[in-house]
Design a protein around this motif. Sequence first.
Motif, mmCIF file in Angstrom:
data_model
loop_
_atom_site.group_PDB
_atom_site.id
_atom_site.type_symbol
_atom_site.label_atom_id
_atom_site.label_comp_id
_atom_site.label_asym_id
_atom_site.label_seq_id
_atom_site.Cartn_x
_atom_site.Cartn_y
_atom_site.Cartn_z
ATOM 1 N N GLY A 91 47.940 43.179 12.542
ATOM 2 C CA GLY A 91 46.754 43.487 11.842
ATOM 3 C C GLY A 91 46.672 43.656 10.482
ATOM 4 N N VAL A 92 47.782 43.070 9.786
ATOM 5 C CA VAL A 92 47.709 42.983 8.346
ATOM 6 C C VAL A 92 46.528 41.619 7.736
ATOM 7 C CG1 VAL A 92 49.106 42.560 6.150
ATOM 8 C CG2 VAL A 92 49.803 43.949 8.045
ATOM 9 N N PRO A 93 45.596 42.203 7.104
ATOM 10 C CA PRO A 93 44.686 41.087 6.535
ATOM 11 C C PRO A 93 45.540 39.939 5.531
ATOM 12 C CG PRO A 93 43.890 43.106 6.147
ATOM 13 C CD PRO A 93 45.223 43.453 6.549
ATOM 14 N N ILE A 94 45.006 39.045 5.965
ATOM 15 C CA ILE A 94 45.661 37.639 5.011
ATOM 16 C C ILE A 94 44.674 37.231 4.053
ATOM 17 C CG2 ILE A 94 47.036 35.223 5.010
ATOM 18 C CD1 ILE A 94 48.131 37.410 6.717
ATOM 19 N N LEU A 128 42.081 28.190 7.111
ATOM 20 C CA LEU A 128 42.878 29.163 8.377
ATOM 21 C C LEU A 128 41.765 29.662 9.403
ATOM 22 C CD1 LEU A 128 45.229 31.129 6.049
ATOM 23 C CD2 LEU A 128 45.258 28.919 7.016
ATOM 24 N N ARG A 129 40.507 29.547 9.020
ATOM 25 C CA ARG A 129 39.570 30.088 10.025
ATOM 26 C C ARG A 129 38.848 28.935 10.902
ATOM 27 N NH1 ARG A 129 36.992 34.784 6.487
ATOM 28 N NH2 ARG A 129 34.971 33.905 6.957
ATOM 29 N N GLN A 159 42.799 37.173 10.966
ATOM 30 C CA GLN A 159 43.169 38.126 10.010
ATOM 31 C C GLN A 159 42.786 37.631 8.592
ATOM 32 O OE1 GLN A 159 43.687 41.281 10.302
ATOM 33 N NE2 GLN A 159 43.634 41.368 12.203
ATOM 34 N N ALA A 160 42.429 36.266 8.433
ATOM 35 C CA ALA A 160 42.274 35.444 7.187
ATOM 36 C C ALA A 160 40.756 35.905 6.618
ATOM 37 C CB ALA A 160 42.056 33.936 7.636
ATOM 38 N N GLU A 168 36.958 38.626 -1.582
ATOM 39 C CA GLU A 168 36.094 39.567 -1.804
ATOM 40 C C GLU A 168 35.354 39.800 -0.361
ATOM 41 O OE1 GLU A 168 35.091 35.130 -2.163
ATOM 42 O OE2 GLU A 168 36.176 36.524 -3.215
ATOM 43 N N GLU A 169 35.820 39.046 0.538
ATOM 44 C CA GLU A 169 35.432 39.642 2.078
ATOM 45 C C GLU A 169 36.196 41.078 2.186
ATOM 46 O OE1 GLU A 169 34.298 36.341 4.872
ATOM 47 O OE2 GLU A 169 36.148 36.001 4.224
ATOM 48 N N PHE A 170 37.400 40.763 2.032
ATOM 49 C CA PHE A 170 38.409 41.986 2.229
ATOM 50 C C PHE A 170 37.913 43.125 1.334
ATOM 51 C CE2 PHE A 170 41.888 44.380 0.639
ATOM 52 C CZ PHE A 170 42.289 44.808 1.877
#
Length: 976
Positions: free
Chosen positions: A804-807, A818-819, A837-838, A842-844
Amino acid sequence: MTLEDRLGREITGGVLFDSFNRGRYATDASFYQIMPAGVVVPRSIEEALRALAICRDAGRKVTPRGGGTSQCGQTVNDGIVIDLSKHLNRMISLDVENNSCVVEPGIVLDDLNRQLKKHGLWFPVDVSTASRATIGGMAGNNSCGGRSLRYGTMRDNTLSMDAALADGRLLHFGEVTRDLAQLNSGNGGLDLFRDMLDLGAREAAEIAEKFPKVQRRVGGYNLDALVPRNAPNNLAHLLVGSEGTLAFTTQVELKLWPVIRNKVLGVCHFGSFYEAMDAAQHLVKLRPIAVELVDRTMLSLGREIAMFQPIIAAAVRGDPDAVLIVEFAEEDQAENLRRLKRLGELMADLGFGWDQPKRKWGGVVEISEPGLQTGIAEFRAAGLNVMMSMKQEGKPVSFVEDCAVPLPHLADYTERLNAIFAKHGTSGTMYAHASEGCLHVRPVLNLKLEKDVKAMRAIAEETFAMVREYKGSHSGEHGDGIVRSEFHETMFGERIIADFREVKHRFDPDNVLNPGKIVDAPKMDDRALFRYAPNYRVGDLKTALDWSAYPGAGGGFQGAVEMCNNNGACRKLEGGVMCPSYRTTRDEKDVTRGRANTLRLAISGQLGLDALASDEMMDTLKLCVSCKACRHECPTGVDMAKMKIEVLAARVAKHGLSLRDRLVGYLPRYAGLAARFAPLANWRNDSPLLRKLFEKFAGISAQRDLPKWRRDVFKVGVEAMGPADGREVVLFADTFNRAYERENLEAALRVLLAGGYRVHIPEPADRGRPLCCGRTFLSAGLVDDARAELDRLVATYAPFAQRGVPIVGLEPSCLLTLRDELLSLRSDEAAKSLSAQALLFEEFLVREAAAGRLRLPLGPIAGTALVHGHCHQKSFGAFKSVEQALRLVPDLNVETIESSCCGMAGAFGYGADTYQASMDMAELSLLPAIRRAEEATLIVADGTSCRHQIADGTDRAALHVARVLAMSLDRTRSNP
């Protein structure tokens, strides 16, 4: 001398006789395909008329063409197509005082209305294809639009027309008295006009008896324009709806109306489709300007299309079987609101309520917010393409598509129509103009199958018989073409058909102008004329990417290509991103539709052997910048960027790599070496000789500086930074920011650490060179190399993603690989978890802020940030996050540039053969907007290519959003 040679000698515009170009004009938005002998794209009306004369002398048929969006096969023929849309698109004159204008036939409706808007006027025949429909084509079809309840049809809004007969005579068609007293004896059309008026007088009784009494009657020739009446007859109305079979239009005089300033919508919900259709006759009594139907199928498909999901969520309650969108647009907004309230009361009077059982369940959702109104209008306008987005072999087919019946019969008509569909083993989709009793109805069929073609024929015959029973019209908006012309005799009778033939022969005795439409038409189910003819075959295709989401052979690549229905949404000139190359060239070759048609013809063997890997195919895709706008904005989901990868892979397999492809594709693998020898690697920029040599041997434009290599590249291999108990995040250091602009990665790292995150920048699992997304390899057709790079990336990042770690990445084209392409190259769980998770940087941040977890000590930046969005950000719905992230900065005013692709598009803008196209794209809106900006304005662009294009075109430095946020952190420190 051949016809091609003569046209080429006398016409300065395009003269296209090769199979690839002819193939692009062999189809329109119907299911027909007829290969023309050639195509002419004249630069002026004079050239168009010269081409007509040359073709007439050569005994060739001529078909005028605008946007090529005809539903019924009006613009396909085996003669010479004359494309008026590229050059013949001027507004010739405007009379604001008298609400009229004169235009050339190739002007697009939206373009015309943009010019009229500043004068408070518009042309209100608002067809759903307004972004690409030309006025000449609309006149040819007698188009109607969604608001014809108030404004009428094209015929009602055409004041006069100038047109040339096939014999070259140029005539003015307008209002005349019965004695033609206003015409002098030298008028070349005097005898013709007299004959037409005499025909109208002779046949007045028959016309009155046989012509349907509904406003939406656009079939056949408008003989009712010729009958005696108190007012003058307008002979232009005979040309309207004639589908280019009588004369060649040179200009059109239009009636204009004041723009709509205020409006409200009522979205009426119904639990039963029958009840919705029955209610329409009552709703129109409130005098709305439109009542538009959206059925369950369209709602369901719309919910699967990203750009329409928020619109449907906001406007639709529960699970209706149908909604009717009722529009009020009086000048007084208070009156609109009163009618909207009365609409709710009327629905209640009819027995509908939110708490009623299924049969009478319903109510009204009131829409007064302009942005949502626009979104609803765009969804409704995209109806055809939404319906065609079905990913299956069968598609909704247009042939009984716009029959019109009197409103009191609409509910029974649609119920019986569904029964006809079921009888023949299918179902249908229905939407559009409930206020006029004219629904766009399409049964789902696979016209590659003989049994479905037979079903189509039977459905047509039974439906048209029912329409006649209700005294309706079998053609209520989209004309006759090949689909309906055959059925005129049963609709109008033998005598009227004889009159139609008399009109055609009197105007065009040698049958030069678009023959086979309205009179003497072929059978509508002649499969030899179909896009998918009986001999249509696509052999086994070994594809480089996974196309299993699409139907058809070739791993689904065929199905993906065939998703294009030719409706031409990609031909829009403003709004959104699609299609940037077409916006600069206006060539059919350079629009998504043209490319998709070429691909379909190529894989089915209609363009010769090895067409997929041919030079002509590469020329077709040359100006495709892989912006992915079509992936998002084409309602049928034609993903030309992904298809281009397949073509490039086929090209590499057949012909190998050019030096330029090697330099571009393998950049991530030699980046480390280039960095160590940066001064030498950068020598090319400082040497005019090396610039010329690079252009000659590598195809890299001498007019461009290449990005400068640097020795102090960003170092990876940091296991963790930040507090041990901080939320974890992986920062993806892409090749471009790592090797060229490390400041962006450093800024992002500072922001993440300031927010208390624990940041990982791991070295590759194989401890080799830094990680790469494979984007450059894909752009060169090196799919196996791209897969190898992504394998390394997955091996390194998947362990993080699986817990579950964001990339998080900075470069949109890299991170969004990656998406997207990652899942087309491998479909295992590790790849899926990584893709899920990609996130862009700015989305993150925006996601964290929305969850209440973002704690950034940002200081104020007084001023304006002018933002350009990367095409891939827009394609994946990620651009809003850029604006939202910047609005985290106190006092910063955020403005967005309404722009398409910047034109650099990776290596595209560096090509010697594409440099000018690159700059042309940038000059459409991006560079002018930046030049207008004040010097103190921050220019923000997340894409590496975008920043380089901005610097080259304006000498202004653009910043990644991460650097703006880092600046804001600095303001906090300097202003404690």
